[in-house]
Design an enzyme around this catalytic site. Sequence first.
Site, short mmCIF file in Angstrom:
data_model
loop_
_atom_site.label_atom_id
_atom_site.label_comp_id
_atom_site.label_asym_id
_atom_site.label_seq_id
_atom_site.Cartn_x
_atom_site.Cartn_y
_atom_site.Cartn_z
N CYS A 60 6.45 -3.02 6.76
CA CYS A 60 5.77 -4.26 6.39
C CYS A 60 6.45 -5.46 7.02
CB CYS A 60 5.75 -4.41 4.87
SG CYS A 60 4.96 -5.94 4.30
N CYS B 57 -1.97 -10.26 1.98
CA CYS B 57 -0.80 -9.79 2.72
C CYS B 57 -0.98 -9.92 4.24
CB CYS B 57 -0.48 -8.34 2.36
SG CYS B 57 -1.70 -7.14 2.93
N CYS C 56 1.07 10.93 -2.23
CA CYS C 56 2.21 10.01 -2.14
C CYS C 56 3.53 10.77 -2.27
CB CYS C 56 2.10 8.94 -3.22
SG CYS C 56 3.48 7.78 -3.24
N CYS D 215 1.18 -0.43 7.08
CA CYS D 215 1.54 0.46 5.96
C CYS D 215 0.64 1.69 5.92
CB CYS D 215 1.52 -0.30 4.64
SG CYS D 215 -0.05 -1.09 4.23
N ASP E 157 10.34 -2.05 -16.17
CA ASP E 157 9.75 -0.74 -15.98
C ASP E 157 10.02 0.15 -17.20
OD1 ASP E 157 8.33 1.22 -14.62
OD2 ASP E 157 10.08 1.96 -13.53
N CYS F 180 1.96 5.72 6.42
CA CYS F 180 1.96 6.66 5.30
C CYS F 180 1.74 8.08 5.82
CB CYS F 180 0.87 6.30 4.30
SG CYS F 180 0.88 7.37 2.84
N CYS G 117 10.12 7.49 -1.06
CA CYS G 117 9.64 7.25 0.30
C CYS G 117 9.50 5.75 0.52
CB CYS G 117 8.29 7.94 0.50
SG CYS G 117 7.57 7.67 2.14
N CYS H 57 -2.46 -6.13 8.11
CA CYS H 57 -2.14 -5.70 9.48
C CYS H 57 -2.35 -4.21 9.69
CB CYS H 57 -0.70 -6.08 9.84
SG CYS H 57 0.58 -5.15 8.95
N CYS I 47 6.04 2.95 3.93
CA CYS I 47 5.05 1.87 3.92
C CYS I 47 5.70 0.52 3.67
CB CYS I 47 3.96 2.14 2.89
SG CYS I 47 4.51 2.03 1.16
#
Length: 257
Positions: free
Chosen positions: A202, A136, A162, A142, A82, A146, A195, A139, A198
């Site tokens: 999962c 993924c 966000c 997430c 990063d 949020c 946060c 479902c 989400c």
Amino acid sequence: MGYMHNHMELRCDPRKVLEGCRSIICLAFSYATGAVRDSRLPLISEYALLTDYHDWVKRRVRESGIGELLGEENLGWRICVDSAPVAERYWGWRAGLGVIGDNGMLIVPGVGSKVILAEILTTAELAANEPLTGDCGHCGRCRRACPAGALGEEGLIDCNHCLSYLSIEHKGEWEDERHIAAMRTEAGRNTLFGCDRCVNVCPHNNNEKRSPEAPLEEIMRLRAEDLEKGVTLPKNSCLRRAGRKGLLRNLKNHKSS
């Protein structure tokens, strides 16, 4: 997130980040600890309970013996955590490390998405893995979790809604109506840094692999009163990313609830 538009040429071509780059080794390190702050304290993202991931991920990469395989770092390889304009989730998917979920996270099979991604750019020519097939599972957990509806289609995130972006990366006061509305939600008022909502819902994170890194006790115990009194954060804390002004802004929002 204007900085995402900076160095776009480098993001699209890793050879401009490391001259002569021919391969990218993609890695994922779990940050899941199971540690939970007192629910009466404002929320801090789980990854930020640990020391700064830039430090411990690079340390673990170097301790892995990668230097013996690739040679001297300044001659043929570079670690990116990063810290360089590299499209890490895309390359993680291309390398077969995982699939990108509806929450925008790279989900590593058997590990989940509570991971810090790292890349080793190298001039060595290595055999490539194939991307994983499938998705993924869609479902919808997430998106439902949020608080401000930041999750769009195909793993895209609208940073204007966000809480993670607004409490960490956003500089200055929240003046945009979308920002104000998001931070005035119950979840927004309980946010100090980041946060995880989400991510926590999962199902791929039900059997997450735990990190060997230990949480910082100062951060586990950090109270609103401590910040108001001007406590000095540990030098190796991720919370320094938001800066004192950002944390006090978030704290003022929390205290107004």
